[in-house]
Design a protein around this motif. Structure first.
Motif, mmCIF file in Angstrom:
data_model
loop_
_atom_site.group_PDB
_atom_site.id
_atom_site.type_symbol
_atom_site.label_atom_id
_atom_site.label_comp_id
_atom_site.label_asym_id
_atom_site.label_seq_id
_atom_site.Cartn_x
_atom_site.Cartn_y
_atom_site.Cartn_z
ATOM 1 N N LEU A 131 -60.649 -45.495 30.743
ATOM 2 C CA LEU A 131 -62.102 -45.484 30.807
ATOM 3 C C LEU A 131 -62.539 -44.027 30.765
ATOM 4 C CD1 LEU A 131 -64.768 -47.028 31.185
ATOM 5 C CD2 LEU A 131 -64.474 -46.752 33.662
ATOM 6 N N ALA A 153 -62.522 -47.261 26.420
ATOM 7 C CA ALA A 153 -63.973 -47.461 26.347
ATOM 8 C C ALA A 153 -64.621 -46.303 27.077
ATOM 9 C CB ALA A 153 -64.375 -48.785 26.980
ATOM 10 N N LEU A 155 -68.207 -44.742 29.104
ATOM 11 C CA LEU A 155 -69.488 -45.002 29.749
ATOM 12 C C LEU A 155 -70.462 -43.920 29.322
ATOM 13 C CD1 LEU A 155 -68.604 -45.928 33.454
ATOM 14 C CD2 LEU A 155 -69.155 -47.474 31.572
ATOM 15 N N SER A 165 -68.425 -48.225 23.495
ATOM 16 C CA SER A 165 -69.170 -47.699 24.633
ATOM 17 C C SER A 165 -69.818 -48.810 25.446
ATOM 18 C CB SER A 165 -70.253 -46.730 24.149
ATOM 19 O OG SER A 165 -71.178 -47.420 23.318
ATOM 20 N N VAL A 166 -70.070 -48.489 26.715
ATOM 21 C CA VAL A 166 -70.915 -49.309 27.579
ATOM 22 C C VAL A 166 -72.102 -48.428 27.947
ATOM 23 C CG1 VAL A 166 -71.107 -50.533 29.762
ATOM 24 C CG2 VAL A 166 -68.956 -50.619 28.472
ATOM 25 N N THR A 167 -73.273 -48.809 27.478
ATOM 26 C CA THR A 167 -74.460 -47.966 27.585
ATOM 27 C C THR A 167 -75.549 -48.660 28.382
ATOM 28 O OG1 THR A 167 -73.949 -47.082 25.388
ATOM 29 C CG2 THR A 167 -76.155 -46.650 26.248
ATOM 30 N N SER A 299 -72.309 -51.749 34.839
ATOM 31 C CA SER A 299 -71.597 -51.002 33.800
ATOM 32 C C SER A 299 -70.098 -51.064 34.035
ATOM 33 C CB SER A 299 -72.061 -49.544 33.786
ATOM 34 O OG SER A 299 -73.424 -49.438 33.450
ATOM 35 N N THR A 302 -68.739 -54.535 33.195
ATOM 36 C CA THR A 302 -68.748 -54.726 31.745
ATOM 37 C C THR A 302 -67.607 -53.974 31.093
ATOM 38 O OG1 THR A 302 -71.153 -54.996 31.787
ATOM 39 C CG2 THR A 302 -70.143 -54.498 29.655
ATOM 40 N N ALA A 303 -67.352 -52.750 31.544
ATOM 41 C CA ALA A 303 -66.273 -51.947 30.980
ATOM 42 C C ALA A 303 -64.923 -52.596 31.240
ATOM 43 C CB ALA A 303 -66.306 -50.538 31.559
ATOM 44 N N LEU A 306 -64.480 -55.568 28.942
ATOM 45 C CA LEU A 306 -64.259 -55.104 27.571
ATOM 46 C C LEU A 306 -62.821 -54.606 27.396
ATOM 47 C CD1 LEU A 306 -66.774 -52.994 25.536
ATOM 48 C CD2 LEU A 306 -64.401 -52.328 25.617
ATOM 49 N N LEU A 307 -62.340 -53.823 28.348
ATOM 50 C CA LEU A 307 -60.983 -53.258 28.250
ATOM 51 C C LEU A 307 -59.920 -54.341 28.375
ATOM 52 C CD1 LEU A 307 -61.585 -50.000 30.274
ATOM 53 C CD2 LEU A 307 -60.885 -50.130 27.877
ATOM 54 N N GLN A 319 -71.233 -52.447 24.179
ATOM 55 C CA GLN A 319 -72.025 -53.278 25.071
ATOM 56 C C GLN A 319 -73.176 -52.462 25.664
ATOM 57 O OE1 GLN A 319 -71.211 -56.692 25.750
ATOM 58 N NE2 GLN A 319 -69.889 -56.315 23.987
#
Length: 345
Positions: A131, A153, A155, A165-167, A299, A302-303, A306-307, A319
């Motif tokens: 991350l 991923a 942040l 990315s997680v935005t 966040s 979500t990360a 996703l990972l 995301q």
């Protein structure tokens, strides 16, 4: 959309490249003396070329190691420990990682040590994914994780490249902040950052300028200088006619609120202050900080999700999580009259 390459290099591949047997590779990395120095050098060179290190997970007594998420942070211990964002991030990572049976591998490094740690952790199979936080402009980590074939991923603001990315949905946050301040009569506002080289800082600068321009506000940008003899006095001396500031770091915002009256600037009577992040710090400052509550925990969840998919070899997309929420407290007030601004100067 990104399809990661997660196949790991084997000891057999290192042996083939070095022209030796797998047992010779094993002997070198286990410190056994029965391999010549010249051969050992060749084996280590082959391992470096293939980004390979011994599999630490296979050495566990259970024989079946769990997965781990790598978080490498290039900050000093003092800076890291004072930043509530990282405390919220770590708390937010704990629950979803525990739920899927992953551990968190965390280390603090100097910027010039980052690449070595990423290569070592991935090559030694200490982690299964990374991350990335505090992503910088032209950040070399983006190309590095792609080269290593490591799921990753980030942040923060999306950046061109293979790392998803997680935005946070920040599109209207600056508009809300500027609207709040203009409603109080402020017509000159400065944004303050302590991290001018980060990608999300650039994105925030653009968002702030756009919101200010749309509302006819004079927009200023200022960098916090922690090494100044008196950082607060240094910053306030560079604000010009600004009667309000929006500060990236809530700890810096709290420091400004606490120290400004000692150098003749009353908050909020002469200077309104908004913090871009919110935590317990905002509530214990006096006056309490008007601040944006960011979805840090969302966040983090979500990360992790996703990972986990990336490690399973699934294709994923960037995301976006819910936006910030402005919490109005006592650090913002009507803009001072002209004579008040003159008194401050």
């Amino acid at each position: 959309m990104t399809e990661p390459t997660t196949k790991r290099v084997t000891i057999a591949a290192v042996a083939r490249l070095a022209g030796v047997s797998p047992s010779a590779v094993s002997h070198v990395f286990n410190g056994r003396p029965n391999v010549s120095e010249a051969t050992a050098i060749r084996i280590r060179a082959a391992a470096d070329e293939l980004n390979w290190r011994p599999n630490f997970a296979s050495r566990k007594v259970s024989g079946q190691g769990g997965r781990s998420l790598g978080l490498v942070i290039a900050r000093s211990r003092e800076t890291f420990g004072r930043d509530p964002f990282f405390m919220r991030l770590l708390a937010g990572l704990t629950e979803p990682l525990s739920r899927i049976g992953w551990a968190l591998s965390l280390t603090l490094v100097q910027a010039d040590e980052e690449e070595q740690v990423y290569r070592q952790w991935w090559g030694e199979q200490r982690v299964d994914a990374f991350l990335l936080v505090d992503v910088r402009d032209d950040d070399p980590r983006l190309a590095l994780v792609e080269q290593l074939g490591a799921p990753a991923a980030l942040l923060g603001a999306p950046v061109p490249g293979p790392v998803v990315s997680v935005t946070v949905r920040d599109g209207s946050a600056f508009a809300e902040a500027v609207e709040h301040l203009t409603g109080l009569g402020h017509r000159a506002i400065t944004r303050v950052t302590d991290a001018p080289g980060l990608a999300h800082t650039r994105a925030r600068d653009r968002g702030f300028r756009r919101a200010a321009r749309d509302r006819g506000v004079v927009a200023g940008l200022a960098v916090w200088h922690p090494d100044a003899e008196d950082p607060v006095a240094d910053l306030l001396g560079r604000l010009g006619g600004a009667t309000a500031i929006i500060v990236d770091s809530e700890t810096i915002a709290a420091e400004i609120v606490a120290h400004a009256p000692e150098i003749g600037v009353r908050v909020p009577e002469q200077l309104s202050v908004i913090a871009w992040e919110d935590s317990w710090v905002s509530s214990i400052a006096r006056p309490r900080l008007t601040a944006f509550d960011a979805p840090v925990e969302e966040s983090a969840r979500t990360a992790v999700a996703l990972l986990e998919r990336l490690v399973r070899g699934e294709a994923v997309e960037a995301q976006t999580v819910s936006g910030r929420r402005l919490l109005v407290r006592e650090s913002t007030a009507p803009a001072p009259h002209t004579h008040d601004r003159e008194d401050r100067s």
